[in-house]
Design a protein around this motif. Structure first.
Motif, PDB file in Angstrom:
ATOM      1  N   LYS A 368      -2.265  17.208 -14.215  1.00  0.00           N
ATOM      2  CA  LYS A 368      -0.989  17.688 -14.523  1.00  0.00           C
ATOM      3  C   LYS A 368      -0.579  17.138 -16.094  1.00  0.00           C
ATOM      4  CE  LYS A 368       3.647  18.598 -12.750  1.00  0.00           C
ATOM      5  NZ  LYS A 368       4.508  18.072 -11.761  1.00  0.00           N
ATOM      6  N   GLY A 369      -1.144  16.186 -16.118  1.00  0.00           N
ATOM      7  CA  GLY A 369      -0.838  15.463 -17.738  1.00  0.00           C
ATOM      8  C   GLY A 369       0.371  14.437 -17.502  1.00  0.00           C
ATOM      9  N   LEU A 370       0.713  13.716 -16.256  1.00  0.00           N
ATOM     10  CA  LEU A 370       1.371  12.822 -16.259  1.00  0.00           C
ATOM     11  C   LEU A 370       0.918  11.479 -16.744  1.00  0.00           C
ATOM     12  CD1 LEU A 370       2.772  13.455 -12.535  1.00  0.00           C
ATOM     13  CD2 LEU A 370       3.904  14.080 -14.645  1.00  0.00           C
ATOM     14  N   GLU A 371       1.670  10.896 -17.341  1.00  0.00           N
ATOM     15  CA  GLU A 371       1.694   9.335 -17.723  1.00  0.00           C
ATOM     16  C   GLU A 371       1.789   8.330 -16.910  1.00  0.00           C
ATOM     17  OE1 GLU A 371       3.822   8.747 -21.555  1.00  0.00           O
ATOM     18  OE2 GLU A 371       3.646  10.951 -22.166  1.00  0.00           O
ATOM     19  N   TYR A 372       2.682   8.599 -15.784  1.00  0.00           N
ATOM     20  CA  TYR A 372       2.876   7.498 -14.838  1.00  0.00           C
ATOM     21  C   TYR A 372       3.264   8.249 -13.410  1.00  0.00           C
ATOM     22  CZ  TYR A 372       7.581   7.865 -16.970  1.00  0.00           C
ATOM     23  OH  TYR A 372       8.639   8.230 -17.547  1.00  0.00           O
ATOM     24  N   ILE A 373       3.027   7.278 -12.327  1.00  0.00           N
ATOM     25  CA  ILE A 373       3.170   8.014 -11.157  1.00  0.00           C
ATOM     26  C   ILE A 373       3.541   6.880 -10.073  1.00  0.00           C
ATOM     27  CG2 ILE A 373       1.045   7.832 -10.386  1.00  0.00           C
ATOM     28  CD1 ILE A 373       1.167  10.206  -8.723  1.00  0.00           C
ATOM     29  N   ALA A 374       4.656   6.968  -9.118  1.00  0.00           N
ATOM     30  CA  ALA A 374       4.687   5.739  -8.099  1.00  0.00           C
ATOM     31  C   ALA A 374       4.490   6.589  -6.800  1.00  0.00           C
ATOM     32  CB  ALA A 374       6.309   5.691  -8.467  1.00  0.00           C
ATOM     33  N   ILE A 375       3.768   5.821  -6.288  1.00  0.00           N
ATOM     34  CA  ILE A 375       3.161   6.328  -4.988  1.00  0.00           C
ATOM     35  C   ILE A 375       4.291   5.629  -3.891  1.00  0.00           C
ATOM     36  CG2 ILE A 375       1.251   5.958  -3.318  1.00  0.00           C
ATOM     37  CD1 ILE A 375       0.792   7.899  -5.411  1.00  0.00           C
ATOM     38  N   THR A 376       4.816   6.232  -2.945  1.00  0.00           N
ATOM     39  CA  THR A 376       5.882   5.943  -2.427  1.00  0.00           C
ATOM     40  C   THR A 376       5.819   6.434  -0.905  1.00  0.00           C
ATOM     41  OG1 THR A 376       7.315   7.589  -2.998  1.00  0.00           O
ATOM     42  CG2 THR A 376       7.428   5.908  -4.312  1.00  0.00           C
ATOM     43  N   ASP A 377       4.803   5.910  -0.264  1.00  0.00           N
ATOM     44  CA  ASP A 377       4.725   6.290   1.255  1.00  0.00           C
ATOM     45  C   ASP A 377       6.097   5.679   2.126  1.00  0.00           C
ATOM     46  OD1 ASP A 377       2.491   7.924   1.578  1.00  0.00           O
ATOM     47  OD2 ASP A 377       1.471   6.436   0.715  1.00  0.00           O
ATOM     48  N   HIS A 378       6.086   6.213   3.222  1.00  0.00           N
ATOM     49  CA  HIS A 378       7.237   5.978   4.032  1.00  0.00           C
ATOM     50  C   HIS A 378       7.156   4.546   4.655  1.00  0.00           C
ATOM     51  CE1 HIS A 378       9.275   9.804   4.128  1.00  0.00           C
ATOM     52  NE2 HIS A 378       7.892  10.558   4.537  1.00  0.00           N
ATOM     53  N   ALA A 379       8.488   3.785   4.617  1.00  0.00           N
ATOM     54  CA  ALA A 379       8.595   2.524   5.096  1.00  0.00           C
ATOM     55  C   ALA A 379       8.626   2.387   6.370  1.00  0.00           C
ATOM     56  CB  ALA A 379       9.680   1.750   4.489  1.00  0.00           C
ATOM     57  N   GLU A 380       8.488   1.210   6.988  1.00  0.00           N
ATOM     58  CA  GLU A 380       8.247   1.071   8.378  1.00  0.00           C
ATOM     59  C   GLU A 380       9.264   1.517   9.552  1.00  0.00           C
ATOM     60  OE1 GLU A 380       7.347  -3.217   9.160  1.00  0.00           O
ATOM     61  OE2 GLU A 380       9.416  -3.638   8.609  1.00  0.00           O
ATOM     62  N   ASP A 381      10.345   1.721   9.372  1.00  0.00           N
ATOM     63  CA  ASP A 381      11.618   2.003  10.327  1.00  0.00           C
ATOM     64  C   ASP A 381      11.609   3.632  10.287  1.00  0.00           C
ATOM     65  OD1 ASP A 381      12.198  -0.623  10.385  1.00  0.00           O
ATOM     66  OD2 ASP A 381      13.802  -0.664   9.129  1.00  0.00           O
ATOM     67  N   LEU A 382      10.726   4.346   9.638  1.00  0.00           N
ATOM     68  CA  LEU A 382      10.851   5.860   9.957  1.00  0.00           C
ATOM     69  C   LEU A 382      10.037   6.169  11.193  1.00  0.00           C
ATOM     70  CD1 LEU A 382      12.158   8.238   8.862  1.00  0.00           C
ATOM     71  CD2 LEU A 382       9.986   8.689   7.508  1.00  0.00           C
ATOM     72  N   ALA A 383      10.359   6.597  11.918  1.00  0.00           N
ATOM     73  CA  ALA A 383       9.731   6.783  13.239  1.00  0.00           C
ATOM     74  C   ALA A 383       8.698   7.637  13.121  1.00  0.00           C
ATOM     75  CB  ALA A 383      10.558   7.338  14.304  1.00  0.00           C
ATOM     76  N   ILE A 384       7.464   7.660  13.606  1.00  0.00           N
ATOM     77  CA  ILE A 384       6.222   8.270  13.532  1.00  0.00           C
ATOM     78  C   ILE A 384       5.530   8.242  12.041  1.00  0.00           C
ATOM     79  CG2 ILE A 384       4.986  10.515  13.923  1.00  0.00           C
ATOM     80  CD1 ILE A 384       7.389  11.376  15.722  1.00  0.00           C
ATOM     81  N   ASN A 385       6.412   8.426  11.037  1.00  0.00           N
ATOM     82  CA  ASN A 385       5.795   8.575   9.691  1.00  0.00           C
ATOM     83  C   ASN A 385       5.655   7.334   8.889  1.00  0.00           C
ATOM     84  OD1 ASN A 385       5.360  11.384  10.020  1.00  0.00           O
ATOM     85  ND2 ASN A 385       7.467  11.821   9.128  1.00  0.00           N
ATOM     86  N   GLY A 386       6.379   6.070   9.399  1.00  0.00           N
ATOM     87  CA  GLY A 386       6.372   5.086   8.528  1.00  0.00           C
ATOM     88  C   GLY A 386       5.064   3.994   8.594  1.00  0.00           C
ATOM     89  N   VAL A 387       5.176   3.331   7.692  1.00  0.00           N
ATOM     90  CA  VAL A 387       3.704   2.433   7.308  1.00  0.00           C
ATOM     91  C   VAL A 387       4.291   0.924   7.558  1.00  0.00           C
ATOM     92  CG1 VAL A 387       2.119   1.896   5.650  1.00  0.00           C
ATOM     93  CG2 VAL A 387       2.635   4.159   5.815  1.00  0.00           C
ATOM     94  N   GLY A 388       3.606   0.199   8.045  1.00  0.00           N
ATOM     95  CA  GLY A 388       3.812  -1.306   8.437  1.00  0.00           C
ATOM     96  C   GLY A 388       3.340  -2.048   7.190  1.00  0.00           C
ATOM     97  N   ARG A 389       3.653  -3.444   7.164  1.00  0.00           N
ATOM     98  CA  ARG A 389       3.459  -4.165   5.910  1.00  0.00           C
ATOM     99  C   ARG A 389       1.894  -4.434   5.580  1.00  0.00           C
ATOM    100  NH1 ARG A 389       8.131  -8.612   6.096  1.00  0.00           N
ATOM    101  NH2 ARG A 389       9.535  -7.188   7.527  1.00  0.00           N
ATOM    102  N   ASP A 390       1.263  -4.651   6.693  1.00  0.00           N
ATOM    103  CA  ASP A 390      -0.396  -4.979   6.408  1.00  0.00           C
ATOM    104  C   ASP A 390      -0.922  -3.697   5.719  1.00  0.00           C
ATOM    105  OD1 ASP A 390      -0.027  -7.251   7.436  1.00  0.00           O
ATOM    106  OD2 ASP A 390      -0.999  -6.701   9.406  1.00  0.00           O
ATOM    107  N   GLU A 391      -0.633  -2.198   6.089  1.00  0.00           N
ATOM    108  CA  GLU A 391      -0.989  -1.198   5.610  1.00  0.00           C
ATOM    109  C   GLU A 391      -0.591  -1.194   4.032  1.00  0.00           C
ATOM    110  OE1 GLU A 391      -1.597   2.439   8.404  1.00  0.00           O
ATOM    111  OE2 GLU A 391      -0.020   1.310   9.003  1.00  0.00           O
ATOM    112  N   MET A 392       0.649  -1.455   3.849  1.00  0.00           N
ATOM    113  CA  MET A 392       1.120  -1.303   2.505  1.00  0.00           C
ATOM    114  C   MET A 392       0.448  -2.377   1.442  1.00  0.00           C
ATOM    115  SD  MET A 392       3.720   0.734   1.766  1.00  0.00           S
ATOM    116  CE  MET A 392       4.747   1.906   2.325  1.00  0.00           C
ATOM    117  N   LEU A 393       0.149  -3.691   2.179  1.00  0.00           N
ATOM    118  CA  LEU A 393      -0.445  -4.609   1.083  1.00  0.00           C
ATOM    119  C   LEU A 393      -1.858  -4.129   0.929  1.00  0.00           C
ATOM    120  CD1 LEU A 393       0.844  -8.002   2.791  1.00  0.00           C
ATOM    121  CD2 LEU A 393       1.406  -6.993   0.593  1.00  0.00           C
ATOM    122  N   ALA A 394      -2.526  -3.462   1.759  1.00  0.00           N
ATOM    123  CA  ALA A 394      -3.958  -2.885   1.628  1.00  0.00           C
ATOM    124  C   ALA A 394      -3.914  -1.726   0.531  1.00  0.00           C
ATOM    125  CB  ALA A 394      -4.460  -2.656   3.045  1.00  0.00           C
TER     126      ALA A 394
END
Length: 579
Positions: A368-394
């Protein structure tokens, strides 16, 4: 019959199947949705594939393959026809009311004969609903409140922009394939990018309008022809949406597009300008009064130019100062999609609702020609869709390794945080400050008071890790109204802290709203236009966020992700570590 046509049929079948099965989690509905997505992405025309061919396609089963062939060969699908009869458009609208849903809507129809929103309002006012098993007084009160907040009363029912845009794009493509059609486009309030529309206005350039009208009446998406003439045919679709198709010769295209796009007030102002010059402006041309001499008609720019004006972008054709600005050559420098250099709200399949891998999202960003991007997966408190700390660090380590493979793309490791009832956020402060970028969004507690909502949002804004507030008021157009906020207080907090406000580009969100954006003008508030993409295709939906920004009169210099990468990253680091 195109793949898009067939995919649309299975999307409609999925929606009606959810009602028939009484649950949003219907397995059959998910299978139909999967088939629709697969069909839309097939490289070959689905009409050319046999049942055996279709069964070899991943995501299409035996039953679905047979149904595809049935529709391709007959132009209709028996199961869909039966569901349309059982659950007409008015009943489908009923199902969308928050707190009602398929099961309760069916129960209301069986017990009280409630088949549409107006009938439900009568039943609620008579207090008949509370007497039914599984309802009660609280449910009755909540349903009435939901209808009031959605504004679903009176005769006119408006279609949310998500549904209207999907239909408009599909129908324009279909009309464009008809013999005798030179080109087609949508106009009206949809082209002005209103949140909702009363009907669809489509424009067709043709030298044979009577032939086009006859063919139009036989299209598979037409349920009923409600009016037909030499220059206009009006029909109802199977979803109950009225579509007005206007037909003009190619030479009149610009005049017609201008006339059928602008608001009534905008058009009146243009006609007055024409009269002052001794001209007449109609849907056919700008011409000299009392003569047949055409001044301009082929393009909108020609007509605006003849009137001494700059071309006015469709989203601001509302007679809210744009006419004077265009006459004075001082229209605001509105942001355009080509101005966006980064996307700062992007999910991967690590989020429970994400669909594509990190690498796939990065590849699409590069394409698409972007120069920058932020990967922003859901944090741990969102039921079902959230991601824990260990996964985030990985993930952070994985991104670090990938950076060498994407030298032209600056990759920020971010997160989408959840704003709690009291304004609290996921994780502890030290963990939060290690992210490159944090989006904070409301995903719950939508019915708090104005004071409570305002306090929680301002509390989140004040947190030093929060860079931007995502989809500020949590609305889903046509399904969930925006939370009640003191917008002035929120924007003041954003000014004081340097926290940006997001324009979320999902068509059923478009949040921040136009009202918020107009209030932000003149303040030292930065805007971020984000895709909130959950798959690679959704990275392209920033086009909608840009149109929302234009409607809110957001200038280029207000949008932080129009900045070059070095400037943006320097700003993000400085505000994060300097507060």
């Amino acid at each position: 019959m195109t793949n898009t046509d067939v995919a649309a049929v299975f999307d409609e079948l999925a929606a009606l199947t959810r009602i028939a099965d009484g649950t949003a989690q219907s397995f059959r509905a998910r299978a139909y949705e999967s088939a629709a997505k697969t069909i839309g992405g097939l490289p070959r025309p689905v009409a050319e594939l046999s049942v055996a061919d279709l069964r070899r396609v991943q995501g299409i089963g035996k039953s679905t393959a047979s149904m595809i062939r049935e529709y391709v060969e007959n132009g209709r699908l028996g199961r869909l026809e039966a569901l349309r009869d059982e659950y007409p458009p008015a009943f489908q609208e009923l199902v969308r009311i928050p707190g009602l849903g398929p099961k309760r809507a069916v129960a209301l129809r069986a017990a009280l004969g409630v088949g549409d929103v107006d009938a439900l309002i009568v039943a609620l006012d008579s207090r008949a609903v509370r007497e039914l098993p599984g309802f009660g007084r609280k449910t009755e009160e909540n349903l009435r409140r939901a209808i009031d907040r959605l504004g679903w009363y009176g005769k006119e029912r408006r279609t949310p922009i998500l549904e209207a845009m999907r239909e408009a794009q599909r129908l324009v493509a279909d009309l464009g394939r008809l013999p005798g059609v030179d080109r087609a486009a949508y106009c009206g309030s949809l082209r002005r990018f209103r949140d909702t529309v009363a009907d669809l206005d489509l424009l067709v350039a043709t030298s044979d309008p009577s032939s086009v009208s006859r063919r139009l009446a036989r299209r598979s998406w037409v349920r009923e022809v409600i009016g037909s003439g030499d220059t206009k045919t009006s029909v109802l679709t199977h979803t109950g949406l009225q579509v007005d198709v206007r037909m003009v010769p190619e030479r009149q295209w610009g005049a017609a597009l201008l006339y059928f796009t602008g608001s009534k007030e905008h058009n009146i102002r243009l006609r007055r300008l024409a009269i002052e010059r001794g001209w007449v402006l109609s849907e056919y041309a700008l011409y000299e009064s009392g003569k047949e001499t055409v001044v301009a008609q082929e393009t909108e720019a020609d007509i605006y130019g003849a009137l001494g004006m700059e071309w006015v972008p469709p989203p601001i054709r509302e007679d809210q100062g744009e006419v004077e600005e265009a006459l004075g050559r001082r229209l605001p420098d509105l942001v355009a999609e080509s101005d966006l250099r980064g996307d700062l709200h992007v999910h991967t399949d690590m989020s429970g609702d994400g669909q594509d891998s990190l690498e796939a999202m990065l590849d699409k960003a590069v394409a698409k020609g972007l120069e920058y991007i932020a990967i922003t997966d859901h944090a741990e408190d969102l039921a079902i869709n959230g991601v824990g700390r260990d996964e985030m660090l990985a993930q952070r380590q994985h991104i670090s390794r990938l950076r060498a493979h994407y030298p032209g793309l600056r990759i920020l490791h971010g997160v989408e945080l959840n704003i709690g009832r009291d304004g609290s956020l996921d994780y502890d402060d030290a963990f939060l400050m290690d992210y490159d970028w944090c989006v904070a969004s409301i995903h719950s507690h939508f019915n708090l008071s104005r004071e409570e909502q305002t306090a929680r949002v301002i509390t989140a804004i004040a947190h030093p890790a929060v860079d931007v507030v995502g989809h500020l008021q949590g609305r889903r157009i046509g399904r969930r109204p925006p939370i009640d906020l003191d917008v002035g207080a929120v924007l003041e907090a954003a000014e004081l802290t340097g926290t940006a406000i997001e324009i979320n580009s999902y068509l059923d969100r478009l949040d921040a709203t136009v009202e918020v954006l107009l209030q932000a003008r003149g303040r030292d508030v930065l805007i971020i236009i984000s895709s909130d993409a959950h798959n690679t295709g959704e990275l392209d939906q920033t086009v909608w966020g840009v149109l929302q920004a234009q409607r809110g009169r957001v200038s280029r210099d207000m949008v932080a992700n129009t900045w070059p990468v070095d400037r943006f990253v320097a700003w993000a680091r400085a505000r994060r570590h300097g507060r």
